[in-house]
Write a protein that holds these residues in place. Structure first.
Motif, PDB file in Angstrom:
ATOM      1  N   GLN A   1       2.646   4.411  -1.255  1.00 52.58           N
ATOM      2  CA  GLN A   1       2.537   5.225  -2.458  1.00 52.58           C
ATOM      3  C   GLN A   1       3.847   5.981  -2.677  1.00 52.58           C
ATOM      4  OE1 GLN A   1      -0.496   5.373  -4.387  1.00 52.58           O
ATOM      5  NE2 GLN A   1      -0.775   3.566  -3.099  1.00 52.58           N
TER       6      GLN A   1
ATOM      7  N   GLN B   1      -0.285  -5.709  -7.153  1.00 53.42           N
ATOM      8  CA  GLN B   1      -1.558  -6.122  -6.581  1.00 53.42           C
ATOM      9  C   GLN B   1      -1.722  -5.661  -5.141  1.00 53.42           C
ATOM     10  OE1 GLN B   1      -1.813 -10.342  -7.147  1.00 53.42           O
ATOM     11  NE2 GLN B   1      -2.582 -10.116  -9.239  1.00 53.42           N
ATOM     12  N   ASP B   2      -0.618  -5.422  -4.435  1.00 57.71           N
ATOM     13  CA  ASP B   2      -0.731  -5.012  -3.038  1.00 57.71           C
ATOM     14  C   ASP B   2      -0.873  -3.501  -2.868  1.00 57.71           C
ATOM     15  OD1 ASP B   2       1.810  -4.090  -3.555  1.00 57.71           O
ATOM     16  OD2 ASP B   2       2.790  -5.247  -1.974  1.00 57.71           O
ATOM     17  N   GLY B   3      -0.962  -2.754  -3.974  1.00 59.94           N
ATOM     18  CA  GLY B   3      -1.169  -1.309  -3.894  1.00 59.94           C
ATOM     19  C   GLY B   3       0.101  -0.501  -3.772  1.00 59.94           C
ATOM     20  N   ASN B   4       1.249  -1.153  -3.718  1.00 55.95           N
ATOM     21  CA  ASN B   4       2.528  -0.457  -3.639  1.00 55.95           C
ATOM     22  C   ASN B   4       2.885   0.068  -5.025  1.00 55.95           C
ATOM     23  OD1 ASN B   4       5.370   0.102  -3.652  1.00 55.95           O
ATOM     24  ND2 ASN B   4       5.543  -1.061  -1.761  1.00 55.95           N
ATOM     25  N   THR B   5       3.193   1.354  -5.121  1.00 57.01           N
ATOM     26  CA  THR B   5       3.508   1.958  -6.419  1.00 57.01           C
ATOM     27  C   THR B   5       5.002   2.176  -6.624  1.00 57.01           C
ATOM     28  OG1 THR B   5       3.211   4.209  -5.580  1.00 57.01           O
ATOM     29  CG2 THR B   5       1.276   3.134  -6.528  1.00 57.01           C
TER      30      THR B   5
ATOM     31  N   PRO C   1       1.442  -1.379 -12.091  1.00 55.24           N
ATOM     32  CA  PRO C   1       0.905  -1.417 -10.724  1.00 55.24           C
ATOM     33  C   PRO C   1       0.979  -2.826 -10.127  1.00 55.24           C
ATOM     34  CG  PRO C   1      -0.751  -0.598 -12.288  1.00 55.24           C
ATOM     35  CD  PRO C   1       0.449  -1.002 -13.074  1.00 55.24           C
TER      36      PRO C   1
ATOM     37  N   GLY D   1       0.782  -1.228   0.000  1.00 51.96           N
ATOM     38  CA  GLY D   1       0.000   0.000   0.000  1.00 51.96           C
ATOM     39  C   GLY D   1       0.819   1.287   0.000  1.00 51.96           C
TER      40      GLY D   1
END
Length: 124
Positions: A39, A82-86, A80, A37
């Motif tokens: 960003q 899947q865990d939301g880490n960018t 992107p 997650g």
């Protein structure tokens, strides 16, 4: 008569401070490469330098940079996760390396300016 070294260094004084702040942001991104997650953030160097130099005589006393969030932008990932880490490690490492080279370039310009001032003071 005294010499104002901030004016002697020109834009590189502000550029060095901004590059140092950007190094912190990029290092934080790299450190959080596996944090779900997280960003990735970055600093718009050109816009920040322009705003720093926009103060009256062309030199800023203190940079109007707030790395707690206001001047930082979110980085849009190419792929992107899947865990939301960018954070993309290759992109961050390339940005970090480029920032380090740009920091060294500004530091070299400041060093050349100071050597020139020393020669002028010595009368060479």
């Amino acid at each position: 008569m005294s010499i104002d070294f901030s004016k002697a260094a020109g834009v590189h004084d502000d550029a060095l401070r901004l590059r140092a702040e950007r190094t912190k942001v990029l290092a934080s991104n790299i450190a959080n490469v596996s944090t779900p997650g997280y960003q990735a953030r970055d600093l718009d160097f050109a816009a920040s330098l322009t705003s720093a130099l926009g103060g009256g005589d062309g030199f800023a006393e203190e940079l109007p940079l707030d790395t707690s969030g206001q001047d930082l932008l979110y980085r849009v990932p190419y792929h992107p996760s899947q865990d939301g880490n960018t954070v993309e490690l290759g992109v961050e490492q390339a940005s970090f390396a480029q920032n380090a080279l740009d920091f060294q370039t500004s530091l070299t310009f400041v060093q050349m300016k100071l050597k020139g001032l020393a020669k002028a003071i010595d009368g060479q």
